[in-house]
Design an enzyme around this catalytic site. Structure first.
Site, PDB file in Angstrom:
ATOM      1  N   ASN A  50     -15.408   2.086 -13.739  1.00  0.00           N
ATOM      2  CA  ASN A  50     -15.329   2.624 -15.085  1.00  0.00           C
ATOM      3  C   ASN A  50     -15.541   1.547 -16.115  1.00  0.00           C
ATOM      4  O   ASN A  50     -16.173   1.849 -17.051  1.00  0.00           O
ATOM      5  CB  ASN A  50     -13.774   3.359 -15.169  1.00  0.00           C
ATOM      6  CG  ASN A  50     -13.728   3.886 -16.458  1.00  0.00           C
ATOM      7  OD1 ASN A  50     -14.652   4.535 -16.858  1.00  0.00           O
ATOM      8  ND2 ASN A  50     -12.437   3.820 -17.091  1.00  0.00           N
ATOM      9  N   PHE A  66      -5.175  -0.114 -19.668  1.00  0.00           N
ATOM     10  CA  PHE A  66      -4.693   1.202 -19.132  1.00  0.00           C
ATOM     11  C   PHE A  66      -5.801   1.795 -18.310  1.00  0.00           C
ATOM     12  O   PHE A  66      -6.816   2.247 -18.593  1.00  0.00           O
ATOM     13  CB  PHE A  66      -4.340   2.188 -20.064  1.00  0.00           C
ATOM     14  CG  PHE A  66      -3.767   3.484 -19.629  1.00  0.00           C
ATOM     15  CD1 PHE A  66      -2.466   3.544 -19.376  1.00  0.00           C
ATOM     16  CD2 PHE A  66      -4.561   4.631 -19.386  1.00  0.00           C
ATOM     17  CE1 PHE A  66      -1.741   4.622 -18.775  1.00  0.00           C
ATOM     18  CE2 PHE A  66      -4.011   5.823 -19.026  1.00  0.00           C
ATOM     19  CZ  PHE A  66      -2.488   5.919 -18.584  1.00  0.00           C
ATOM     20  N   ALA A  67      -5.704   1.138 -16.941  1.00  0.00           N
ATOM     21  CA  ALA A  67      -6.596   1.535 -15.940  1.00  0.00           C
ATOM     22  C   ALA A  67      -6.741   2.668 -15.395  1.00  0.00           C
ATOM     23  O   ALA A  67      -5.595   3.110 -15.034  1.00  0.00           O
ATOM     24  CB  ALA A  67      -6.497   0.364 -14.766  1.00  0.00           C
ATOM     25  N   HIS A  68      -8.088   3.566 -15.279  1.00  0.00           N
ATOM     26  CA  HIS A  68      -7.985   4.672 -14.848  1.00  0.00           C
ATOM     27  C   HIS A  68      -9.421   5.268 -14.537  1.00  0.00           C
ATOM     28  O   HIS A  68     -10.343   4.459 -14.788  1.00  0.00           O
ATOM     29  CB  HIS A  68      -7.414   5.798 -15.755  1.00  0.00           C
ATOM     30  CG  HIS A  68      -7.870   5.917 -17.002  1.00  0.00           C
ATOM     31  ND1 HIS A  68      -7.909   4.826 -18.075  1.00  0.00           N
ATOM     32  CD2 HIS A  68      -8.708   6.766 -17.590  1.00  0.00           C
ATOM     33  CE1 HIS A  68      -8.626   5.155 -19.172  1.00  0.00           C
ATOM     34  NE2 HIS A  68      -9.205   6.368 -18.837  1.00  0.00           N
ATOM     35  N   ALA A  69      -9.550   6.014 -14.103  1.00  0.00           N
ATOM     36  CA  ALA A  69     -10.896   6.840 -13.643  1.00  0.00           C
ATOM     37  C   ALA A  69     -10.965   8.476 -13.870  1.00  0.00           C
ATOM     38  O   ALA A  69      -9.632   8.838 -13.896  1.00  0.00           O
ATOM     39  CB  ALA A  69     -11.668   6.396 -12.337  1.00  0.00           C
TER      40      ALA A  69
END
Length: 290
Positions: A50, A66-69
């Site tokens: 990402n 703020f790590a996410h996928a």
């Protein structure tokens, strides 16, 4: 209402971790979610991809990533992890590097964690609470702060966020803007204007920005006039015509391009002062002299 503790157990918190670079920092955060049964290792790879694909827009505030996928089969259930770094690392963000805290989210959908994200955004936007979280000696102490300090402290009221709010006796008319496109004032009085907050996936950083914008709208007493929708880049292009403006990061703004509406860049998604300024620009509302 869903609480942060429902998604962030103590075993998913690690403090003072050493990471060589941003990929390793996200890897630690992803590994904690794997160990907690929240996601598979594929999701960690998706979080890294990402950033590789969309740039460091996940660095939503100074020192905070703020790590996410996107929701995917790699997500087993909605959950989070929290990694405080011993030494900050660079993510490549123009203004918010270096990063000292990586909070990771794995979401089954875009709805279940909304209230928890709002609570987290309020906490991290309060200088006193943010400082206490940065100094928490143990995961247990950090959880106490997260679950017991949901309301902004006195510092939030004294932060540079609170320019006097404009009076609003009727729905605001969108003014001219310097960004691409112009804000539309065609909405009838009975229909609230809409502002889109946009991120790469629509389930993480856009919710942070949505909460901050809603705080400003509440303070202005404009909440009945303006609705806020968090969305992703693909959906935002299709929904832009419904909105008076879009708020997003610099990286996502480049991806959006010209959508026919003003696109306002916000560097710190937890800053009510910065969002206040963006809203004044959208509606051509003067900031009173100090």
């Amino acid at each position: 209402m869903t609480q942060l503790s429902d998604f962030l157990p103590g075993e998913a918190i690690r403090l003072d971790v050493r990471a060589a670079d941003w990929r390793e920092a996200i890897g630690v955060a992803g590994g904690l979610m794997v160990a907690a049964g929240v996601a598979t290792e594929d999701y960690t790879a998706e979080m890294i991809a990402n950033v590789e694909d969309n740039g460091p827009y996940i660095v939503i505030a100074p020192g905070l990533a703020f790590a996410h996928a996107r929701p995917s089969p790699a997500v087993l259930r909605t959950g989070m992890s929290w990694v405080r770094l011993a030494e900050p690392v660079e993510f490549g963000h123009e203004s918010n590097d270096p990063v000292e805290l990586v909070v990771a989210l794995a979401a089954k959908d875009s709805a279940a964690h909304t209230s928890a994200m709002a609570a987290l955004a309020r906490l991290l936007g309060d200088p006193d609470t943010a400082a206490a979280l940065a100094a928490a000696p143990t995961p247990e102490a950090l959880l106490v702060l997260l679950t017991g300090g949901a309301e902004p402290g006195p510092a939030a009221a004294s932060a540079p966020a609170a320019a006097p709010a404009p009076a609003a006796e009727s729905p605001p008319a969108a003014g001219s803007a310097s960004s691409a496109g112009s804000a539309s004032s065609s909405a009838p009085a009975s229909s609230p204007h809409k502002i889109l907050t946009v991120c790469g996936n629509g389930v993480g950083t856009s919710l942070f920005l949505k909460n901050t914008l809603e705080q400003v709208l509440d303070r202005w007493k404009w909440s009945k006039f303006v609705t806020v929708e968090a969305t992703d880049t693909i959906s935002a292009k299709g929904k832009a015509s419904e909105a008076v403006a879009l708020l997003t990061s610099q990286e996502i703004a480049k991806t959006l391009g010209d959508v026919g509406r003003p696109v306002k860049v916000v560097q710190d998604f937890t800053s009510t002062a910065e969002v206040d300024a963006a809203l004044r620009d959208i509606y051509d509302v003067d900031t009173p002299d100090a």
